[in-house]
Structures are given as structure tokens and as C-alpha cells.
Design a protein around this motif. Structure first.
Motif, short mmCIF file in Angstrom:
data_model
loop_
_atom_site.label_atom_id
_atom_site.label_comp_id
_atom_site.label_asym_id
_atom_site.label_seq_id
_atom_site.Cartn_x
_atom_site.Cartn_y
_atom_site.Cartn_z
N UNK A 324 23.53 31.00 18.89
CA UNK A 324 24.07 30.23 17.76
C UNK A 324 22.90 29.56 17.05
N UNK A 325 22.92 29.59 15.73
CA UNK A 325 21.84 29.00 14.95
C UNK A 325 22.41 28.19 13.81
N UNK A 326 21.76 27.07 13.52
CA UNK A 326 22.20 26.21 12.43
C UNK A 326 23.14 25.11 12.85
N UNK A 327 23.18 24.80 14.17
CA UNK A 327 24.07 23.73 14.65
C UNK A 327 23.62 22.38 14.12
N UNK A 328 24.56 21.48 13.83
CA UNK A 328 24.16 20.11 13.48
C UNK A 328 23.36 19.49 14.63
N UNK A 329 22.39 18.69 14.29
CA UNK A 329 21.55 18.11 15.33
C UNK A 329 22.33 17.17 16.25
N UNK A 330 23.48 16.71 15.78
CA UNK A 330 24.30 15.81 16.59
C UNK A 330 25.35 16.56 17.40
N UNK A 331 25.37 17.88 17.33
CA UNK A 331 26.40 18.66 18.01
C UNK A 331 26.31 18.49 19.52
N UNK A 332 27.47 18.36 20.17
CA UNK A 332 27.54 18.20 21.62
C UNK A 332 28.18 19.45 22.23
N UNK A 333 28.23 19.48 23.56
CA UNK A 333 28.88 20.59 24.25
C UNK A 333 30.34 20.70 23.81
N UNK A 334 31.01 19.55 23.70
CA UNK A 334 32.42 19.57 23.31
C UNK A 334 32.59 20.12 21.89
N UNK A 335 31.66 19.79 20.99
CA UNK A 335 31.75 20.30 19.62
C UNK A 335 31.64 21.82 19.60
N UNK A 336 30.70 22.36 20.36
CA UNK A 336 30.50 23.82 20.37
C UNK A 336 31.68 24.52 21.02
N UNK A 337 32.18 23.98 22.15
CA UNK A 337 33.33 24.59 22.81
C UNK A 337 34.55 24.54 21.91
N UNK A 338 34.71 23.44 21.17
CA UNK A 338 35.83 23.34 20.23
C UNK A 338 35.68 24.31 19.07
N UNK A 339 34.45 24.52 18.62
CA UNK A 339 34.20 25.47 17.53
C UNK A 339 34.56 26.90 17.96
N UNK A 340 34.20 27.25 19.20
CA UNK A 340 34.48 28.60 19.69
C UNK A 340 35.96 28.81 19.96
N UNK A 341 36.65 27.77 20.43
CA UNK A 341 38.09 27.85 20.62
C UNK A 341 38.52 28.55 21.88
N UNK A 342 39.82 28.54 22.16
CA UNK A 342 40.34 29.14 23.41
C UNK A 342 40.30 30.66 23.43
#
Length: 699
Positions: A324-342
Motif C-alpha cells: 500500500x502506498x500513499x497512506x496518511x501519515x496518521x493512519x493506524x492499524x485500525x484505519x487500514x483494516x477498516x479501509x480493506x474491509x471484511x
């Protein structure tokens, strides 16, 4: 039971079978019962290729014609018939299992597997295990010729088999002779047993590689010209039929951490590597891929790693890796997992995420994610360029080697863009310069062999070598830092240039003829700066400033070396001189030089190539050691940067930003001097170097 198999393509035959990517046009086979020494029916099947243009060698050896092949079945149908007929013959012989036996490895590894992979239909399991008759024969008869020198004919002659090749159809004689050889090996005098078949890996296995691991240089190749989006699985598919070592695909990255179209591939043994070299200039889609030898040291530099964090992340084997490239610098594990979804669950949840950080702990905006299966990875890739926060996120397939290279060898060693570039060592420029003007005292060489060097050119020039100006040979490199086939030579006079052009035009160098044209210094400079020189005249370069840049080199820094006669260029726009009232003191020269890896580019070898203008702080200019900077400053009695620490750099400005907007932005802060001379707006010439992004510098 064995199924003795023989095949031919529309192109090369014998030791070069499959090296030219030509399609299969003939299959001949026969079942052999090793216990009862009985044989089944001999079958011969023509195969209809997409391209029926047969090579001269194929026509001569096989006596096949395009007209006859046009009535045949395509390969997928022929392979279905093969399975059905083999099963039928086995029932007649009272057997139910078999292994293929071929003359060498080329038919299975270099023809069948690559062709079926390109045509997107699977091969049955029987094609992933086979006996190499040449190896079995040499095991049975150790005094016979070496395996690589064996042919069906030489094996038959060694045994004294009196078969006449002219009496049988092409392919039929080969299979009958192979069967006779096998029966000789099974005779009471030999009692040979077929026990260890060759295997073809059906799937590429991912895995980490340690820097302490020993890698045999005879097992490594470099693949060049890959599509930038190609993954390790794509590369493994290109080498389908050959056995790549576990974790043996290492994608190379450029200085910005992006793939540069090259990869190092490690095979299980030297035999597989040699077969891989035969795929030089085979195609991946519409692109041809260059394949060269490489070393184990090069492979370890790219693929090796020792970080516990990376090792733990890659410890889960046979996982699909997505970058993954271009993530916000404040992104957390929860943000990425939420972005990817179930719909695309990450393996191990948070443990399946690896954020890439700078040495000081700041996030880079990159992360690697593990998925347990291809389906989840495909769902994730569908989110390419979707929004997280206020930024769109790019997703790409990745590899274990890329994880180690990015995390360990790039970001963990040095940030991509330093917060403040270290001053460059000032080196006194050489006394010679490239000539300009309309005097036609130069010649242009076009069509040089890519392996040609300075010595080759001097030999090509012959007696005219004495009329070349000192440092007057200029090799032109392309954007990848490789020879483009062009060179310019400055002669002592226009008459000498004319004589050379007349004498050497279309003269042979190695296996190529070279065109030689007379030109002027102005025309030479246009081409060296990225313009084109053709019959319609001069086409201006994409930028006004010639970019002197070294060939692509690895991201691993070594001690800086300055060749005594290094080919230098002094770009005046790298650090513009500030317009201060006390401008009487001469500023130190701003000079770049090649790193140690490119130290061979010196003397009269000046390498230029037009490349996209970039900031000098991001292309690997060699920073000076602190002691060298201090010594240089003492020698010139001028500080490298006035008021150290007072310089700031702005990035990401709108392209219509003017001086007024910059001053308004810094309202409330004191900048020097009052007449805004401390604000350096980059000129058009400077912006050609610092074009991405547009930048201002404030003092």
C-alpha cells in the motif's frame, strides 16, 4: 510404465529447442511397460500453431508444410487426445500409472510449460514429473559422452543399434530409437532402474532470505525490461517450467523505492539457470525481457535481510503480499483494516500489517499487508486508488524480497528525501569544455554496438585517432544509464571531421556497421541535452539544462570516490547564488561527480543522457563528509551556506504561486533582507532541474 515422448516446434531444433519461442507443431509418443518389456501403439499427432510460418531448419528436418499443419488440431485438443490414448494403451498393457520419458529437458521445460502458460490452459499432472533419458543413459553407461553432448543418435551409436533414420518419418524414428535404448538399459547386463524423475515445480514458493545465507552465483540471473506492475508470480510464470528457489524472486527498486523494471531470480541449480538464459528476449505480454547472468552477492544485496520485525512479518509462508502506498501519515492499524474491509481479511489482523518508517520513526506512507489466499488479495487490489481520509491509496502486488529491500535497505538506512541536503563537495572543474558554435568540427557515430567502449571507438577511428581533441569522446547513455548506440567526437578541425565522416561511414565495428556524420558543436550539444538531430533539423531538448546523471546504481551507499580525471559538469542552477549587496566574494563552485560505482566514467569518457529533470537531493548526489566540507570552506574562505540553519525549503506549492503569496505565507516571521533578496525564485533554467515539485528557497 514409461511414455516415451518426442516433440518439435516450428523453429529451432536440437539444443536450441524452445529458445526462439516458436510453437509446438508435432508430438509423437509410445507407452513402454518396463516389467513385461511390451510396448503400446505408436502415436503421431500434428499440432496446429497460431503462426504456421516454419523456419528453414524445421522444413528441412521435419518435411512438414504449413498446408498440412493447417488441418491439424490445436495444442489443447492434442493434449486431451494424448491423455485419452495413453489411458487406453495402459489398459491394454494392464497398467494404470506412468511417467513421461523425453530426450533431454527442453521439450517439457522450454516448450510445453511456457506455451501452455501463455495460452492459459493447464497441463495435466503427468507433465510435472519426467525422466531425462540422457541423464539415465549416462548413469547406466558412465563411460559415454557427457549429458549435454548426448543425442538420440549418439546414444544409439554407443549401443551399436543399427537404426536408419531415413527409413522412418520424422519423430517416429526418434521414438522407436528411444524405446530401443530403454530396452538395452533394462537388459541383464545393465538392469537399470528408473527411480529419480525430474520434477517441475507447479507453484512458486515465497519466503525470506537472510544476508548470511550463501547463494551460488551459478544459479542467479538478472531479468531486465519487466513491466513495472509485474509481481513475483508474474516473473515465476515467465520462467514457467524452471524451478525457482524458495523466495528466489527479488524485484529491484530505484532510489525512490519504486520498481525499476529489473529483478534478480535465483534457481535451484546451475542447470535451471542455464535454461533460463535461453529465454533471453522472450516476451511477457508485448514486452521482451532481457536475461543475463548475475551473482549471488547481487541477489543478497536486494533480497537479503536480518530485521527481526521483517522476519516475523514474513514468517507466515505462502501468503500473498500487497503493498500500500500513499497512506496518511496518521493512519493506524485500525484505519487500514477498516479501509480493506471484511471482504479481504488480513492474515493475523494487526500482525499482518507492516508500516514502513524512516529511521527517526516518522511514517513514510507505505505499508505491506498479508493475505491468506489469492481471492482476498484480488478483493484488496480492487480498492486501488480508493480514498482513505483525504488521500487516494495505491495498491500493488509485492514480494518478500521487496519487503526486505524497502524496509531494510531503503528507509531504514536513509530517508527518501532528506530534511536538509548535506552540501556537495566542491571540486575544481576540469580545464576543458564542450565546444559550441556552428563550426562543423565534430562527428556523430550512430549504431554502435551496445558493448562498445572507448577503446573500440578509437580502434574504429584508426589513424584519425590522433586528430581527436583531448577529452573529445562523448558516449550517449539512455535514461536507464545504458549505452544508446550513439557517440560524439570532437575533432581538431572541420576538415578532419569531414575526412573521418567520409572514411568511416558505414564501416563495420564488431558485427554492426556504424554511420558517421559530420556535425557542429551546437548540434552536438542539442543532442547531449536531450534534443534530436534529424533530416528536418534540430528538435529542441525537453529542458534547457543538460542533466549529467550517473547510470542506475544500487541504493546501498559506499564511500565516495572522486576520480582524478572524473567527467564533471557544473550545473549553475543547483544552488543559485543569493542576490545580496555583499556579492563581491566569489561563491564556491557547485559541482557534482560520479559515485564509486561509476568511477570508470572518466578521462575522455563523458556520459550524458537526457533524463527527466529531478531535484539533486533525490537522485543520489554524493554528500560530502563533514571534514571535507570544512576543508573546502577553509580553502575558499567562503561558507558553504550563509547563516547555517537559516535555509528552508518549500514543497507542494501551487504552480501559480508568486512572490507575494510566499511573503504572505511567512507573515509574522523575519526573513532577510528587507528587499526580499533572501527569497530565491527559481529561474526557468533552475526549474528544469527542480521541476518536480516547484520549489522556492527562503533565507
Amino acid at each position: 510404465s514409461l511414455v516415451v515422448l518426442f516433440g518439435a516446434t516450428a523453429g529451432a531444433y536440437g539444443a536450441k529447442l524452445g529458445s526462439d519461442e516458436r510453437e509446438l507443431i508435432l508430438l509423437v509418443w509410445q507407452v513402454v511397460d518396463l516389467h513385461s518389456k511390451k510396448v503400446g501403439t505408436l502415436h503421431k499427432s500434428l499440432v496446429k500453431a497460431d503462426n504456421l510460418d516454419l523456419s528453414d531448419q524445421c522444413r528441412e528436418v521435419s518435411a512438414l508444410t504449413p498446408e498440412g499443419l493447417s488441418k491439424a488440431e490445436p495444442l489443447d485438443r492434442v493434449l486431451q487426445q494424448f491423455s485419452q490414448l495413453v489411458s487406453s494403451d495402459l489398459k491394454v498393457l494392464g497398467r494404470n500409472s506412468y511417467t513421461l520419458c523425453s530426450d533431454g529437458q527442453l521439450l517439457i521445460r522450454q516448450v510445453l510449460h511456457p506455451e501452455t502458460s501463455k495460452k492459459n490452459f493447464p497441463l495435466s499432472d503427468c507433465f510435472y514429473s519426467f525422466y531425462d533419458l540422457r541423464k539415465e543413459f549416462h548413469t547406466c553407461y558412465p563411460s559415454s559422452a557427457a549429458v549435454k553432448d548426448q543425442t538420440i543418435k549418439t546414444m544409439a551409436e554407443y549401443l551399436g543399434l543399427g537404426t536408419d533414420e531415413a527409413e522412418e518419418d520424422f519423430g517416429v524414428w526418434q521414438v522407436k530409437t528411444m524405446v530401443a535404448i530403454i530396452f538395452s538399459m533394462l537388459s541383464e547386463g545393465c538392469n537399470h532402474v528408473f527411480t529419480e524423475p525430474e520434477t517441475v515445480k507447479s507453484k512458486y514458493e515465497t519466503g525470506p532470505c537472510s544476508k548470511s545465507e550463501t547463494v551460488d552465483s551459478e544459479t542467479v540471473i538478472r531479468a531486465r525490461g519487466l513491466p513495472w506492475q509485474s509481481s513475483d508470480q508474474d516473473i515465476a510464470r515467465f520462467f514457467k517450467g524452471l524451478n525457482i528457489a524458495k523466495g528466489g524472486v527479488a524485484l529491484c527498486l530505484n532510489s525512490q523505492g519504486r520498481r525499476n523494471g529489473e529483478a534478480l531470480v535465483r534457481f535451484v541449480n546451475s542447470e535451471q539457470r542455464d535454461l533460463a538464459l535461453e529465454r533471453h528476449k522472450h516476451h511477457m505480454g508485448s514486452r521482451y525481457i532481457e536475461v543475463y547472468k548475475a551473482t549471488g552477492e547481487e541477489f543478497l544485496k536486494i533480497a537479503g535481510g536480518t530485521s527481526n520485525e521483517v522476519a516475523q512479518f514474513l514468517s507466515k509462508e505462502n501468503q500473498v503480499i500487497i503493498r500500500m502506498r500513499g497512506l496518511p501519515f496518521t493512519a493506524t492499524h485500525e484505519d487500514v483494516l477498516g479501509f480493506l474491509g471484511p471482504e479481504c481479511p488480513v492474515t493475523g489482523g494487526k500482525e499482518g500489517l507492516l508500516f514502513v518508517k524512516y529511521p527517526d520513526g516518522r511514517p513514510t506512507g507505505d505499508a505491506f499487508v498479508l493475505f491468506s489466499c489469492e481471492e482476498y488479495a484480488q478483493n484488496a487490489l480492487k480498492k486501488h486508488k480508493e480514498i482513505l481520509g483525504k488521500r487516494y491509496i495505491e495498491l500493488f502486488r509485492s514480494t518478500a524480497a521487496e519487503v526486505q529491500q524497502v524496509v531494510l535497505n531503503r528507509y531504514m538506512s536513509t530517508p527518501l528525501i532528506p530534511t536538509l541536503p548535506t552540501p556537495i563537495i566542491p571540486v575544481i572543474p576540469p580545464p576543458y569544455t564542450i565546444a559550441t558554435g556552428s563550426l562543423r568540427d565534430c562527428v556523430r557515430l550512430r549504431g554502435l554496438p551496445y558493448t562498445a567502449g572507448i577503446d573500440d571507438i578509437l580502434e574504429f577511428m584508426g589513424d584519425a585517432t590522433g586528430d581527436i581533441k583531448p577529452h573529445g569522446v562523448h558516449m550517449v547513455l539512455n535514461q536507464q544509464g545504458r549505452p544508446s548506440g550513439d557517440a560524439f567526437i570532437q575533432m581538431k578541425s572541420a576538415d578532419k571531421a569531414f575526412m573521418v565522416a567520409q572514411k568511416c561511414h558505414k564501416k563495420m565495428m564488431k558485427d554492426r556497421y556504424v554511420e558517421v556524420f559530420q556535425c557542429s558543436g551546437e548540434e552536438m550539444n542539442f543532442v547531449l541535452m536531450g534534443g534530436t538531430l534529424n533530416r528536418s533539423g534540430l528538435s529542441p531538448p525537453p529542458c534547457k539544462l543538460p542533466c549529467l546523471s550517473p547510470p542506475a546504481y544500487a541504493a546501498f551507499q559506499t564511500a565516495a570516490v572522486i576520480p582524478a580525471e572524473a567527467a564533471l559538469y557544473q550545473p549553475q542552477a543547483l544552488l543559485p547564488t543569493t542576490r545580496t549587496p555583499q556579492a563581491s566574494a566569489a561563491a564556491p563552485p557547485t559541482v557534482t561527480y560520479y559515485p564509486a560505482q561509476a568511477a570508470q566514467l572518466y578521462m575522455n569518457y563523458t556520459a550524458y543522457y537526457p533524463s527527466p529533470p529531478v531535484s539533486p537531493t533525490t537522485v543520489g548526489y554524493i554528500a560530502a563528509p563533514p571534514g571535507a566540507v570544512a576543508a573546502a570552506a577553509t580553502a575558499t574562505h567562503t561558507p558553504i551556506l550563509p547563516q547555517p540553519g537559516a535555509l528552508v525549503r518549500m514543497q507542494g506549492l501551487p504552480y501559480n504561486t508568486g512572490m507575494k503569496e510566499i511573503l504572505s505565507f511567512f507573515q509574522g516571521y523575519q526573513y532577510a533582507p528587507d528587499d526580499y533578496n533572501g527569497l530565491i525564485q527559481l529561474s526557468d533554467q533552475a526549474r528544469s532541474v527542480l521541476q518536480a515539485p516547484k520549489e522556492w528557497v527562503c533565507l
